[in-house]
Enzyme design. Structure first.
Site, PDB file in Angstrom:
ATOM      1  N   HIS A   7       0.851  -1.190   0.000  1.00  9.08           N
ATOM      2  CA  HIS A   7       0.000   0.000   0.000  1.00  9.08           C
ATOM      3  C   HIS A   7       0.891   1.247   0.000  1.00  9.08           C
ATOM      4  CE1 HIS A   7       0.333  -1.101   4.393  1.00  9.08           C
ATOM      5  NE2 HIS A   7       0.979   0.040   4.299  1.00  9.08           N
TER       6      HIS A   7
HETATM    7  C1  T46 Z   1       3.335   0.318   6.574  1.00  8.29           C
HETATM    8  C2  T46 Z   1       3.886  -1.049   6.762  1.00  8.29           C
HETATM    9  C3  T46 Z   1       5.377  -1.092   6.737  1.00  8.29           C
HETATM   10  C4  T46 Z   1      -3.690   0.017  13.534  1.00  8.29           C
HETATM   11  O1  T46 Z   1      -4.818  -0.100  14.077  1.00  8.29           O
HETATM   12  N1  T46 Z   1      -2.796   0.945  13.989  1.00  8.29           N
HETATM   13  C5  T46 Z   1      -1.559   1.085  13.432  1.00  8.29           C
HETATM   14  O2  T46 Z   1      -0.768   1.950  13.877  1.00  8.29           O
HETATM   15  C6  T46 Z   1      -1.212   0.253  12.320  1.00  8.29           C
HETATM   16  C7  T46 Z   1       0.154   0.390  11.666  1.00  8.29           C
HETATM   17  C8  T46 Z   1      -2.113  -0.670  11.875  1.00  8.29           C
HETATM   18  N2  T46 Z   1      -3.338  -0.778  12.482  1.00  8.29           N
HETATM   19  C9  T46 Z   1      -4.265  -1.799  11.994  1.00  8.29           C
HETATM   20  C10 T46 Z   1      -4.777  -1.627  10.583  1.00  8.29           C
HETATM   21  C11 T46 Z   1      -5.039  -3.064  10.130  1.00  8.29           C
HETATM   22  O3  T46 Z   1      -6.313  -3.461  10.577  1.00  8.29           O
HETATM   23  O4  T46 Z   1      -3.564  -3.051  11.990  1.00  8.29           O
HETATM   24  C12 T46 Z   1      -4.008  -3.883  10.926  1.00  8.29           C
HETATM   25  C13 T46 Z   1      -2.829  -4.338  10.084  1.00  8.29           C
HETATM   26  O5  T46 Z   1      -2.319  -3.203   9.407  1.00  8.29           O
HETATM   27  P1  T46 Z   1      -1.736  -3.284   7.918  1.00  8.29           P
HETATM   28  O6  T46 Z   1      -2.470  -4.312   7.149  1.00  8.29           O
HETATM   29  O7  T46 Z   1      -1.691  -1.916   7.351  1.00  8.29           O
HETATM   30  O8  T46 Z   1      -0.270  -3.835   8.237  1.00  8.29           O
HETATM   31  P2  T46 Z   1       0.980  -3.872   7.242  1.00  8.29           P
HETATM   32  O9  T46 Z   1       2.060  -4.583   7.960  1.00  8.29           O
HETATM   33  O10 T46 Z   1       0.622  -4.377   5.908  1.00  8.29           O
HETATM   34  O11 T46 Z   1       1.397  -2.332   7.073  1.00  8.29           O
HETATM   35  C14 T46 Z   1       2.001  -1.664   8.146  1.00  8.29           C
HETATM   36  C15 T46 Z   1       1.514  -0.219   8.217  1.00  8.29           C
HETATM   37  O12 T46 Z   1       0.073  -0.200   8.282  1.00  8.29           O
HETATM   38  C16 T46 Z   1       1.962   0.611   7.045  1.00  8.29           C
HETATM   39  O13 T46 Z   1       1.806   1.974   7.377  1.00  8.29           O
HETATM   40  O14 T46 Z   1       3.936   1.133   5.897  1.00  8.29           O
HETATM   41  O15 T46 Z   1       3.411  -1.679   7.967  1.00  8.29           O
END
Ligand code: T46
Length: 271
Positions: free
Chosen positions: A181
């Site tokens: 993303h």
């Molecule tokens: C990025 C990469 C490197 C939260 O509620 N609070 C938070 O601070 C974060 C980071 C995530 N969330 C929730 C949102 C989703 O429901 O945690 C869940 C997993 O998040 P996401 O699918 O976005 O996770 P990654 O590892 O794909 O991405 C993360 C960061 O979201 C993003 O900013 O750059 O790590």
């Protein structure tokens, strides 16, 4: 005032675990400084707080250690061994980190900066950047033979933004990838505080791959860059220092929308 243990959210999915905290949630202060301690010889006693004027929040991102607190009336010992628990140390309480296990990583977040660390950077109002604007920043590796190494980030000093949020990815199973993303306005620094992983950056025209494998080496990712993380080594931990609080509306999660966003934004930048 005595130290208190706090649970952090632990978001679990097939790609591993993610925990986070941000200014005033659930810690009662704004983040001013972040440091992490690594390569500590097993069993060592390490690091007292340098000032009693600041509040601290301490997490065992990997391994385990004891935090011994002393408020001049009571001495207490807290054993930290879970990435989703943090210990809040109020102002005026002395603490020492002891019995550090091999390969452990301690993250200490503080409410005040190191004195004199006030170099200002301006990342606001920047035009949309490309993958070459995402640089690797090498932090100093402070070293002591008996205590291991540590690296420090003060708001707007070693990194070009103020820290509003910290999150970390851990227990990522082999072969999984994270990210996939872009963000509209969030700037972040990624650190492999344990192990290693690969980050693929994409600005819609050019792709660039960066391997992170040193606790003091961070990758700055600017807004508008698609990122994917993979090739996680076993036991690796990705620590992320973020410029803004969590906001789902800042994410672009579909690649086609990302390409459209880049095209529209580039047009706006040139008028
Ligand atoms: C990025 C990469 C490197 C939260 O509620 N609070 C938070 O601070 C974060 C980071 C995530 N969330 C929730 C949102 C989703 O429901 O945690 C869940 C997993 O998040 P996401 O699918 O976005 O996770 P990654 O590892 O794909 O991405 C993360 C960061 O979201 C993003 O900013 O750059 O790590």
């Amino acid at each position: 005032m005595t130290a208190t243990l706090h649970s952090l959210p632990k978001i679990t999915d097939p790609r591993g675990n993610l925990s986070f905290f941000q200014d005033r949630v659930p810690i009662p202060f704004n983040i001013a400084k972040v440091q992490w301690i690594y390569d500590v010889p097993g069993g060592a006693t390490s690091y007292d707080n340098d000032t009693l004027e600041a509040e601290e929040f301490i997490i065992a991102l990997s391994g385990s250690f004891d935090v011994v607190t002393d408020d001049s009336i009571t001495k207490e010992t807290f054993h930290l061994n879970r990435s989703y628990n943090g210990l809040l140390i109020p102002q005026g309480v002395r603490r020492t980190i002891e019995n550090v296990s091999t390969n452990s990583i301690a993250v200490i977040v503080t409410s005040s900066q190191t004195e004199g660390s006030n170099q200002e950077h301006d990342i606001e109002n920047q035009k949309l950047d490309n993958v070459h604007g995402c640089s690797i920043i090498e932090l100093s590796k402070h070293h002591s033979d008996s205590k291991g190494n540590y690296s420090v980030v003060n708001n707007n000093c070693e990194i070009p933004f103020g820290v509003d949020r910290i999150y970390y990815l851990y227990d990522v199973p082999a072969g999984e990838s994270r990210g996939g993303h872009a963000h509209k306005s969030l700037t972040q620094m990624l650190f492999a505080v344990s192990g290693s992983f690969k980050v693929e950056l994409d600005d819609g025209n050019v792709k660039r791959s960066v391997m992170l494998n040193r606790p003091n080496q961070g990758l700055l990712i600017k807004p508008g860059i698609w990122r994917t993380l993979d090739d996680f080594s076993s036991g690796s931990v990705c620590l992320v220092i973020a410029s803004k609080e969590y906001d789902e509306s800042d994410y672009i999660r579909e690649y086609d929308d990302f390409i459209k966003y880049r095209q529209e934004k580039k047009f706006l930048d040139t008028v």
